[in-house]
Design a protein around this motif. Sequence first.
Motif, PDB file in Angstrom:
ATOM      1  N   ASN A  44      23.712  47.146  36.013  1.00 26.10           N
ATOM      2  CA  ASN A  44      22.456  46.411  35.859  1.00 26.10           C
ATOM      3  C   ASN A  44      22.298  45.440  37.034  1.00 26.10           C
ATOM      4  OD1 ASN A  44      20.133  45.493  34.855  1.00 26.10           O
ATOM      5  ND2 ASN A  44      21.051  44.150  33.300  1.00 26.10           N
ATOM      6  N   LEU A  45      21.854  45.972  38.169  1.00 29.16           N
ATOM      7  CA  LEU A  45      21.680  45.119  39.347  1.00 29.16           C
ATOM      8  C   LEU A  45      20.206  44.955  39.643  1.00 29.16           C
ATOM      9  CD1 LEU A  45      24.378  46.652  41.690  1.00 29.16           C
ATOM     10  CD2 LEU A  45      24.496  44.480  40.484  1.00 29.16           C
ATOM     11  N   PRO A  46      19.820  43.769  40.058  1.00 31.55           N
ATOM     12  CA  PRO A  46      18.408  43.592  40.413  1.00 31.55           C
ATOM     13  C   PRO A  46      18.093  44.326  41.714  1.00 31.55           C
ATOM     14  CG  PRO A  46      19.653  41.621  40.911  1.00 31.55           C
ATOM     15  CD  PRO A  46      20.603  42.541  40.222  1.00 31.55           C
ATOM     16  N   LYS A  47      16.839  44.741  41.928  1.00 27.30           N
ATOM     17  CA  LYS A  47      16.414  45.392  43.188  1.00 27.30           C
ATOM     18  C   LYS A  47      16.495  44.390  44.335  1.00 27.30           C
ATOM     19  CE  LYS A  47      13.581  49.115  43.883  1.00 27.30           C
ATOM     20  NZ  LYS A  47      12.383  49.560  44.509  1.00 27.30           N
ATOM     21  N   ARG A  48      17.114  44.816  45.424  1.00 26.44           N
ATOM     22  CA  ARG A  48      17.259  43.862  46.529  1.00 26.44           C
ATOM     23  C   ARG A  48      16.639  44.417  47.803  1.00 26.44           C
ATOM     24  NH1 ARG A  48      23.085  41.324  46.945  1.00 26.44           N
ATOM     25  NH2 ARG A  48      23.587  43.408  47.676  1.00 26.44           N
ATOM     26  N   GLY A  49      15.501  43.906  48.149  1.00 28.59           N
ATOM     27  CA  GLY A  49      14.891  44.212  49.443  1.00 28.59           C
ATOM     28  C   GLY A  49      14.369  45.627  49.576  1.00 28.59           C
TER      29      GLY A  49
END
Lengths: 152, 129
Positions: free
Chosen positions: B24-29
Motif C-alpha cells: 500500500n504505497l502512495p503514488k509518487r511523481g
Amino acid sequence: MSAAPRNPSLSDVEFIDPTPMPDSIPKVDEIGATSAPLQSAAFFIGAYCKEYNEDFMLCKNENNDPAHCLKEGRKVTRCAIDLLRKLREHCDKEFEAHWTCLDLNNQEYHRCRAPERKFNACVMSALKLEKYIPDSPANKPQIHLKEKPLYY
Amino acid sequence: MTTIPQTQDLPRPGGFPSIRYKRNLPKRGPSGVVLLTAVAAISAYGFYRVGLANEERRELKREKSWGRIHLVPLLQAELDRDTYRRTVAALKREAEIMKDVPGWKVGESVYHNTRYRMPTHIVVPEKDV
C-alpha cells in the motif's frame, strides 16, 4: 674590429641596428598605429586598399626577398596611412570608441558590437566602405549583423 | 458405529474477501516514460542550442581570421623594409670586415641557386661599436 656570428634567437646581446635606410629607397612613414586601431580598421583597410594589398601579396608570392617588393610595400603602407587619416577625419569619435572598446575587451570583435555598429554606419556614410567577411554562409546575415547573438 | 456425514470443504457463504497482496504505497511523481521523454526533450533542446553556439563561434573565428588576413600585407611590408635596411647594413659591415681577404664575395649564398633565404645567422658588432 672583430665580430662573431651568432644565432639571433640564442643571442643575449641586445642589438638595435641604427643604420638608416639607404638613400636610394624613397622614404615612407610607418603606420605607427597599435594593434587595437589596426584591428578596428582591418576590414576597411582590406576593402580600401584591396588592389595594393593583393598586388603586394602576389609580388611576395613571386619572390620572398624583402628587396623585391619594397615598391609595392610602400604603396600598401601609404594606402593604409591614407585610410587611417580619413577615418580620423570623418569618424574620429566612433573610431576611437570602437578601438578603445577592443583594447579593453581582449580585442574580441563580438564584445564590441555596439560601438562597431556606429563606426560601420559612419564609415559607410562617409567613405562608402562596407565591412564584409568573405566565405561566410550566404543564406545567413554576416556575424557582425546578427540580431540576437549568443555571444556578446 | 455412527458415521459422520461427509461434507466437502467449501468457502463460507458469500466467499472469502480478496487478499490484499499489493503494498500500500502512495503514488509518487510522474511515471518512468514521462520522465524519460522529458529528459530527452530537455537534452535535445540543449544540443540544439549547442549547435547554434558552435555555428556562431565558427563565424566569430572567421571574422577574427579575416581581420588579421587584411592586416598581413601592411605588417609584412613594414617588416620587409626593416629587414632590408638591416640586411644592407649587415652586408656593408661584412664588406668592411672582409676587405683584406682576396676573392671574398660579400653576401654570397652558400647554395647554388638564387632563391631568397632568411639569414640564419647575423653578424653582430661588438658592444662598444
